[in-house]
Design an enzyme around this catalytic site. Structure first.
Site, PDB file in Angstrom:
ATOM      1  N   LYS A 165       0.898  -1.187   0.117  1.00 51.78           N
ATOM      2  CA  LYS A 165      -0.299  -0.156  -0.224  1.00 51.78           C
ATOM      3  C   LYS A 165       1.215   1.405   0.177  1.00 51.78           C
ATOM      4  CE  LYS A 165      -4.663   1.784   0.253  1.00 51.78           C
ATOM      5  NZ  LYS A 165      -5.008   1.898  -0.985  1.00 51.78           N
ATOM      6  N   SER A 234      -0.803  -0.753  -4.506  1.00 51.98           N
ATOM      7  CA  SER A 234      -1.892  -0.138  -4.737  1.00 51.98           C
ATOM      8  C   SER A 234      -2.006   1.114  -3.907  1.00 51.98           C
ATOM      9  CB  SER A 234      -2.957  -0.424  -3.600  1.00 51.98           C
ATOM     10  OG  SER A 234      -4.423  -0.206  -3.796  1.00 51.98           O
TER      11      SER A 234
END
Length: 370
Positions: A165, A234
């Site tokens: 992330k 992401s």
């Protein structure tokens, strides 16, 4: 003696704030909340800069888990790695996958070979002008190596999926950099997601020896021949550092689970999805392999940047109504769901430097009976 065991459970959600499934599993005793290591989820937002379903889902999970752990919601977020991927276009179904780690007293009978192991690490916070550039690549590479150590994985060949992330830019963050006399890689918040994802993926490739370490700012989003076969990144607005989760197989694990992977060469590469299923002893749906049970599949998807798939033109990059990442998630999600036999699969859009251009890594976790 091997004493660490890892668990994986997939739970359907009714919305980004729905924690009832997880609470039910905890109340049944199937999961000890103290053992939760990471939670990966798919939420039904747009997957863009303003997709607040990701932050909402994390807030709901932290609030629900806090009483069980004797912590504040903020402390829960510091303790557990949360990676929410926005966008459940097409048949993709919202869900979370919960990963646990616990110490066991002695090695269970029948456990042999390398089994699923998970390691985590965090980078330092980045300055806005560092996103999508060499600093993010280098710091991510360090964090991947740290996460490998945490997982007890020494051989890069045993790493099958690295979920990251990473941050993105906002107008305020761009302005802060400008006020210090620095320029960011881009002034576009949406464009910064690709830069951050790409630099993070290149950091994985450097750490695992997939590419040389002498890469620089000019390679990000330009040298698409440079990529990682196991990176999945992401971007989100809710952080300024990278959260790194390494999933692989280790001889130090006594888990009932195993992970394997393959690499999709393009968005319709069904052979690669089948190869990933086969890598953990599974076939395509309906899976009736004795002693093996499908748990979940994790993949990256993107619209091929050259505008074609196997020589035929696609229009995903030219649609001004729908983002190309949404098209890609729907297309790849449908392909994988059909082969896996479930729509609750983790398909994330934007695969810059994550597999070859237009393709992406695909990893599968299976549960073994022994």
């Amino acid at each position: 003696m091997r004493t660490t065991s890892f668990g994986v459970i997939r739970i359907a959600t009714k919305g980004p704030g729905d924690v009832s499934g997880l609470m039910s599993v905890i109340d049944s005793g199937a999961i000890d909340p103290a053992s939760i290591l990471a939670i990966l989820g798919k939420t039904e937002g747009n997957g863009g800069v303003n997709d607040f379903t990701r932050e909402y889902a994390v807030a709901a999970l932290c609030t629900a888990l806090a009483p069980h752990l004797g912590l504040t919601p903020h402390e829960v977020e510091q303790r557990i790695a949360f990676v929410m991927s926005g966008g459940t276009e097409g048949v993709l179904s919202p869900h979370i996958t919960v990963f646990t780690r616990r110490e066991v007293g002695e090695q269970p009978a029948g456990i042999s070979g390398k089994r699923l192991s998970i390691g985590m690490a965090h980078t330092r916070d980045f300055l806005p002008e560092e996103l999508g550039r060499s600093a993010q690549i280098a710091e991510t590479a360090k964090a991947v190596k740290t996460a490998m150590e945490d997982a007890g994985i020494a051989d890069p060949a045993d790493v099958h999926f690295v979920q990251i992330k990473c941050p993105l830019l906002t107008s305020d963050r761009v302005e802060a950099a400008s006020a210090r006399g620095n320029k960011t890689a881009t002034t576009s918040a949406y464009g910064s997601m690709a830069y951050s994802r790409g630099a993070s993926a290149l950091g994985v490739a450097v750490a695992l020896g997939e590419i040389a370490s002498d890469i620089g700012d000019e390679d990000v989003l330009r040298r698409y021949d440079l990529f990682s076969k196991v990176a999945s990144t992401s971007a989100g607005i809710e952080l300024m550092h990278n959260v790194v989760i390494v999933l692989g197989n280790s001889a130090s694990s006594v888990s009932e689970f195993e992970i394997g992977h393959a690499v999709m060469s393009d968005a319709i590469d069904s052979a690669a999805v089948i190869a990933a299923l086969n890598s953990v002893g599974l076939g395509i749906a309906p899976q009736a392999t004795a002693g093996r049970k499908f748990v979940n599949i994790f993949a990256k998807a993107e619209a091929s940047p050259n505008g074609s798939v196997r020589g035929l033109r696609h229009t995903m990059l030219e649609d001004t109504d729908i983002s190309s990442t949404r098209h890609a998630r729907a297309a790849v999600g449908g392909l994988i769901a059909g082969l896996a036999g479930t729509s609750a699969v983790y398909v994330s859009g934007g695969a810059e430097h994550q597999g070859p251009a237009g393709g992406g890594p695909v990893a599968v976790i299976a549960k073994l009976s022994n």
